[in-house]
Design a protein around this motif. Structure first.
Motif, PDB file in Angstrom:
ATOM      1  N   ALA A   1      27.359 -48.995 -52.093  1.00 20.41           N
ATOM      2  CA  ALA A   1      26.074 -49.674 -52.258  1.00 20.41           C
ATOM      3  C   ALA A   1      25.282 -49.073 -53.421  1.00 20.41           C
ATOM      4  O   ALA A   1      24.721 -49.805 -54.244  1.00 20.41           O
ATOM      5  CB  ALA A   1      25.275 -49.593 -50.957  1.00 20.41           C
ATOM      6  N   ALA A   2      25.235 -47.760 -53.515  1.00 16.70           N
ATOM      7  CA  ALA A   2      24.462 -47.103 -54.571  1.00 16.70           C
ATOM      8  C   ALA A   2      25.066 -47.357 -55.950  1.00 16.70           C
ATOM      9  O   ALA A   2      24.335 -47.596 -56.917  1.00 16.70           O
ATOM     10  CB  ALA A   2      24.366 -45.609 -54.295  1.00 16.70           C
ATOM     11  N   CYS A   3      26.372 -47.303 -56.048  1.00 12.85           N
ATOM     12  CA  CYS A   3      27.029 -47.476 -57.356  1.00 12.85           C
ATOM     13  C   CYS A   3      27.132 -48.936 -57.770  1.00 12.85           C
ATOM     14  O   CYS A   3      27.464 -49.229 -58.919  1.00 12.85           O
ATOM     15  CB  CYS A   3      28.401 -46.807 -57.340  1.00 12.85           C
ATOM     16  N   SER A   4      26.829 -49.847 -56.862  1.00 11.76           N
ATOM     17  CA  SER A   4      26.762 -51.272 -57.197  1.00 11.76           C
ATOM     18  C   SER A   4      25.360 -51.667 -57.639  1.00 11.76           C
ATOM     19  O   SER A   4      25.159 -52.769 -58.151  1.00 11.76           O
ATOM     20  CB  SER A   4      27.154 -52.116 -55.971  1.00 11.76           C
ATOM     21  N   ASP A   5      24.397 -50.791 -57.442  1.00 14.11           N
ATOM     22  CA  ASP A   5      23.003 -51.061 -57.774  1.00 14.11           C
ATOM     23  C   ASP A   5      22.850 -51.316 -59.273  1.00 14.11           C
ATOM     24  O   ASP A   5      23.462 -50.646 -60.106  1.00 14.11           O
ATOM     25  CB  ASP A   5      22.150 -49.862 -57.346  1.00 14.11           C
ATOM     26  N   GLU A   6      22.016 -52.291 -59.615  1.00  9.66           N
ATOM     27  CA  GLU A   6      21.834 -52.692 -61.012  1.00  9.66           C
ATOM     28  C   GLU A   6      21.356 -51.543 -61.904  1.00  9.66           C
ATOM     29  O   GLU A   6      21.836 -51.364 -63.023  1.00  9.66           O
ATOM     30  CB  GLU A   6      20.826 -53.847 -61.061  1.00  9.66           C
ATOM     31  N   LEU A   7      20.419 -50.737 -61.426  1.00 12.45           N
ATOM     32  CA  LEU A   7      19.901 -49.633 -62.241  1.00 12.45           C
ATOM     33  C   LEU A   7      20.965 -48.549 -62.446  1.00 12.45           C
ATOM     34  O   LEU A   7      21.117 -48.023 -63.548  1.00 12.45           O
ATOM     35  CB  LEU A   7      18.655 -49.041 -61.578  1.00 12.45           C
ATOM     36  N   THR A   8      21.711 -48.223 -61.407  1.00 11.85           N
ATOM     37  CA  THR A   8      22.797 -47.245 -61.533  1.00 11.85           C
ATOM     38  C   THR A   8      23.831 -47.754 -62.533  1.00 11.85           C
ATOM     39  O   THR A   8      24.279 -47.019 -63.414  1.00 11.85           O
ATOM     40  CB  THR A   8      23.451 -46.973 -60.164  1.00 11.85           C
ATOM     41  N   GLN A   9      24.188 -49.024 -62.415  1.00 14.27           N
ATOM     42  CA  GLN A   9      25.172 -49.625 -63.314  1.00 14.27           C
ATOM     43  C   GLN A   9      24.659 -49.686 -64.761  1.00 14.27           C
ATOM     44  O   GLN A   9      25.452 -49.603 -65.688  1.00 14.27           O
ATOM     45  CB  GLN A   9      25.516 -51.048 -62.835  1.00 14.27           C
TER      46      GLN A   9
ATOM     47  N   TRP B   1      22.965 -47.430 -66.432  1.00 11.54           N
ATOM     48  CA  TRP B   1      23.028 -46.167 -67.168  1.00 11.54           C
ATOM     49  C   TRP B   1      24.337 -45.417 -67.016  1.00 11.54           C
ATOM     50  O   TRP B   1      24.576 -44.453 -67.739  1.00 11.54           O
ATOM     51  CB  TRP B   1      21.855 -45.275 -66.769  1.00 11.54           C
ATOM     52  N   LEU B   2      25.176 -45.811 -66.078  1.00 13.41           N
ATOM     53  CA  LEU B   2      26.458 -45.105 -65.893  1.00 13.41           C
ATOM     54  C   LEU B   2      27.611 -46.071 -66.110  1.00 13.41           C
ATOM     55  O   LEU B   2      27.596 -47.189 -65.585  1.00 13.41           O
ATOM     56  CB  LEU B   2      26.529 -44.502 -64.483  1.00 13.41           C
ATOM     57  N   PRO B   3      28.635 -45.650 -66.834  1.00 11.83           N
ATOM     58  CA  PRO B   3      29.775 -46.537 -67.096  1.00 11.83           C
ATOM     59  C   PRO B   3      30.747 -46.572 -65.910  1.00 11.83           C
ATOM     60  O   PRO B   3      31.925 -46.243 -66.020  1.00 11.83           O
ATOM     61  CB  PRO B   3      30.408 -45.928 -68.354  1.00 11.83           C
ATOM     62  N   LEU B   4      30.232 -46.967 -64.754  1.00 10.76           N
ATOM     63  CA  LEU B   4      31.037 -47.062 -63.536  1.00 10.76           C
ATOM     64  C   LEU B   4      31.811 -48.374 -63.530  1.00 10.76           C
ATOM     65  O   LEU B   4      31.456 -49.313 -64.240  1.00 10.76           O
ATOM     66  CB  LEU B   4      30.120 -47.011 -62.305  1.00 10.76           C
ATOM     67  N   PRO B   5      32.873 -48.463 -62.706  1.00  9.85           N
ATOM     68  CA  PRO B   5      33.566 -49.756 -62.601  1.00  9.85           C
ATOM     69  C   PRO B   5      32.587 -50.867 -62.212  1.00  9.85           C
ATOM     70  O   PRO B   5      31.655 -50.647 -61.441  1.00  9.85           O
ATOM     71  CB  PRO B   5      34.580 -49.511 -61.473  1.00  9.85           C
ATOM     72  N   ARG B   6      32.814 -52.040 -62.771  1.00 10.86           N
ATOM     73  CA  ARG B   6      31.971 -53.196 -62.478  1.00 10.86           C
ATOM     74  C   ARG B   6      32.856 -54.388 -62.202  1.00 10.86           C
ATOM     75  O   ARG B   6      33.579 -54.792 -63.100  1.00 10.86           O
ATOM     76  CB  ARG B   6      31.068 -53.469 -63.675  1.00 10.86           C
ATOM     77  N   PRO B   7      32.875 -54.947 -60.993  1.00  5.99           N
ATOM     78  CA  PRO B   7      32.087 -54.538 -59.827  1.00  5.99           C
ATOM     79  C   PRO B   7      32.600 -53.211 -59.251  1.00  5.99           C
ATOM     80  O   PRO B   7      33.767 -52.856 -59.429  1.00  5.99           O
ATOM     81  CB  PRO B   7      32.288 -55.680 -58.833  1.00  5.99           C
ATOM     82  N   TYR B   8      31.698 -52.508 -58.568  1.00  3.79           N
ATOM     83  CA  TYR B   8      32.059 -51.250 -57.916  1.00  3.79           C
ATOM     84  C   TYR B   8      32.468 -51.591 -56.486  1.00  3.79           C
ATOM     85  O   TYR B   8      31.641 -51.980 -55.670  1.00  3.79           O
ATOM     86  CB  TYR B   8      30.879 -50.271 -57.928  1.00  3.79           C
TER      87      TYR B   8
ATOM     88  N   ARG C   1      34.643 -51.263 -52.651  1.00  2.00           N
ATOM     89  CA  ARG C   1      34.821 -50.294 -51.574  1.00  2.00           C
ATOM     90  C   ARG C   1      36.010 -49.379 -51.885  1.00  2.00           C
ATOM     91  O   ARG C   1      35.987 -48.202 -51.552  1.00  2.00           O
ATOM     92  CB  ARG C   1      35.024 -51.009 -50.232  1.00  2.00           C
ATOM     93  N   GLU C   2      37.023 -49.906 -52.554  1.00  2.00           N
ATOM     94  CA  GLU C   2      38.176 -49.092 -52.944  1.00  2.00           C
ATOM     95  C   GLU C   2      37.763 -48.017 -53.953  1.00  2.00           C
ATOM     96  O   GLU C   2      38.240 -46.879 -53.874  1.00  2.00           O
ATOM     97  CB  GLU C   2      39.300 -49.973 -53.513  1.00  2.00           C
ATOM     98  N   ASP C   3      36.883 -48.371 -54.893  1.00  2.00           N
ATOM     99  CA  ASP C   3      36.367 -47.379 -55.839  1.00  2.00           C
ATOM    100  C   ASP C   3      35.620 -46.277 -55.099  1.00  2.00           C
ATOM    101  O   ASP C   3      35.790 -45.087 -55.386  1.00  2.00           O
ATOM    102  CB  ASP C   3      35.411 -48.033 -56.856  1.00  2.00           C
TER     103      ASP C   3
ATOM    104  N   THR D   1      35.915 -45.413 -51.929  1.00  2.00           N
ATOM    105  CA  THR D   1      36.857 -44.643 -51.111  1.00  2.00           C
ATOM    106  C   THR D   1      37.582 -43.612 -51.962  1.00  2.00           C
ATOM    107  O   THR D   1      37.707 -42.443 -51.581  1.00  2.00           O
ATOM    108  CB  THR D   1      37.874 -45.580 -50.424  1.00  2.00           C
ATOM    109  N   ALA D   2      38.051 -44.032 -53.129  1.00  2.00           N
ATOM    110  CA  ALA D   2      38.753 -43.104 -54.021  1.00  2.00           C
ATOM    111  C   ALA D   2      37.839 -41.954 -54.434  1.00  2.00           C
ATOM    112  O   ALA D   2      38.245 -40.784 -54.406  1.00  2.00           O
ATOM    113  CB  ALA D   2      39.276 -43.846 -55.250  1.00  2.00           C
ATOM    114  N   TRP D   3      36.569 -42.265 -54.798  1.00  2.00           N
ATOM    115  CA  TRP D   3      35.646 -41.216 -55.217  1.00  2.00           C
ATOM    116  C   TRP D   3      35.402 -40.224 -54.083  1.00  2.00           C
ATOM    117  O   TRP D   3      35.485 -39.015 -54.274  1.00  2.00           O
ATOM    118  CB  TRP D   3      34.323 -41.809 -55.703  1.00  2.00           C
ATOM    119  N   CYS D   4      35.068 -40.738 -52.904  1.00  2.00           N
ATOM    120  CA  CYS D   4      34.656 -39.881 -51.788  1.00  2.00           C
ATOM    121  C   CYS D   4      35.797 -39.055 -51.197  1.00  2.00           C
ATOM    122  O   CYS D   4      35.566 -37.943 -50.712  1.00  2.00           O
ATOM    123  CB  CYS D   4      34.033 -40.731 -50.677  1.00  2.00           C
ATOM    124  N   THR D   5      37.004 -39.583 -51.227  1.00  2.00           N
ATOM    125  CA  THR D   5      38.110 -38.896 -50.542  1.00  2.00           C
ATOM    126  C   THR D   5      39.107 -38.232 -51.485  1.00  2.00           C
ATOM    127  O   THR D   5      39.864 -37.370 -51.042  1.00  2.00           O
ATOM    128  CB  THR D   5      38.863 -39.878 -49.624  1.00  2.00           C
ATOM    129  N   GLU D   6      39.121 -38.625 -52.767  1.00  3.68           N
ATOM    130  CA  GLU D   6      40.117 -38.065 -53.674  1.00  3.68           C
ATOM    131  C   GLU D   6      39.520 -37.546 -54.990  1.00  3.68           C
ATOM    132  O   GLU D   6      39.634 -36.365 -55.314  1.00  3.68           O
ATOM    133  CB  GLU D   6      41.179 -39.122 -54.017  1.00  3.68           C
TER     134      GLU D   6
END
Length: 195
Positions: free
Chosen positions: A30-38, A40-47, A49-51, A53-58
């Motif tokens: 939810a946080a990494c899908s937020d428009e403001l987070t997206q 300023w950060l070059p995160l996957p788009r769309p962010y 649940r698999e993204d 899961t990978a971040w949190c567990t691996e």
């Protein structure tokens, strides 16, 4: 010369800085899908649940184990809900320098969480871990992040032209730093006259 930061948990009266867990997946997504987070950060788009899961567990854990840095979930000390992240990356073990980064979930913004977590992490890095410099880079238009840096006690050093990238393209970055002397020169904490 390389190293690995030890698995660490840090606590303030209202925050817990701890490793990410599977329990953080939905809030991370939810946080990494937020428009403001997206923005300023070059995160996957769309962010997805698999993204998350990978971040949190691996991924977050693998980055620590590789020596790149260490990434903390910023959790509410009262209920352990994820409020954001703060972490170190691009660690130069020989020079004893690392770069800090953070994001704050939309439901936790406006409470000084990023500044508090950044200050705690900086003190741990520069005093407990004997590093010589912590850097922070923020896009010149990301004024909220620059305010966090200043509230956390970092010093503005200058602008790195065309040094960053976001989804919209290349951006100039403002460089901030914190060094051990910044902790030595701060005034002592006020004492409680009732104790």
């Amino acid at each position: 010369m390389s190293g690995i930061f030890p698995e660490t948990v840090m606590q303030t009266s209202r925050l817990t800085l701890r490793p990410f867990t599977g329990g953080d997946i939905d809030d991370t997504r939810a946080a990494c899908s937020d428009e403001l987070t997206q923005r300023w950060l070059p995160l996957p788009r769309p962010y997805t649940r698999e993204d998350a899961t990978a971040w949190c567990t691996e991924v977050a854990h693998a980055l620590r184990e590789s020596g790149d840095g260490i990434h903390f979930a910023i959790a509410d000390a009262s209920n352990d809900r994820l409020m954001g992240t703060v972490g170190l990356k691009k660690t130069d073990w020989r020079a004893r320098v690392s770069e800090v980064g953070y994001w704050v979930a939309p439901w936790a913004r406006g409470r000084g969480i990023a500044a508090e977590a950044t200050r705690v992490l900086g003190e741990w890095l520069l005093t407990d871990r004997a590093f010589q410099r912590m850097e922070l880079l923020a896009a010149t238009e990301n004024t909220a992040s620059q305010k966090v840096a200043l509230r956390a006690g970092l010093h503005r050093e200058g602008v790195l032209r065309n040094a960053g990238f976001v989804h919209a393209g290349r951006v100039d970055l403002v460089l901030f730093s914190l060094v051990p002397q910044d902790f030595q020169s701060r005034p002592p904490a006020p004492t409680d006259p009732s104790s």
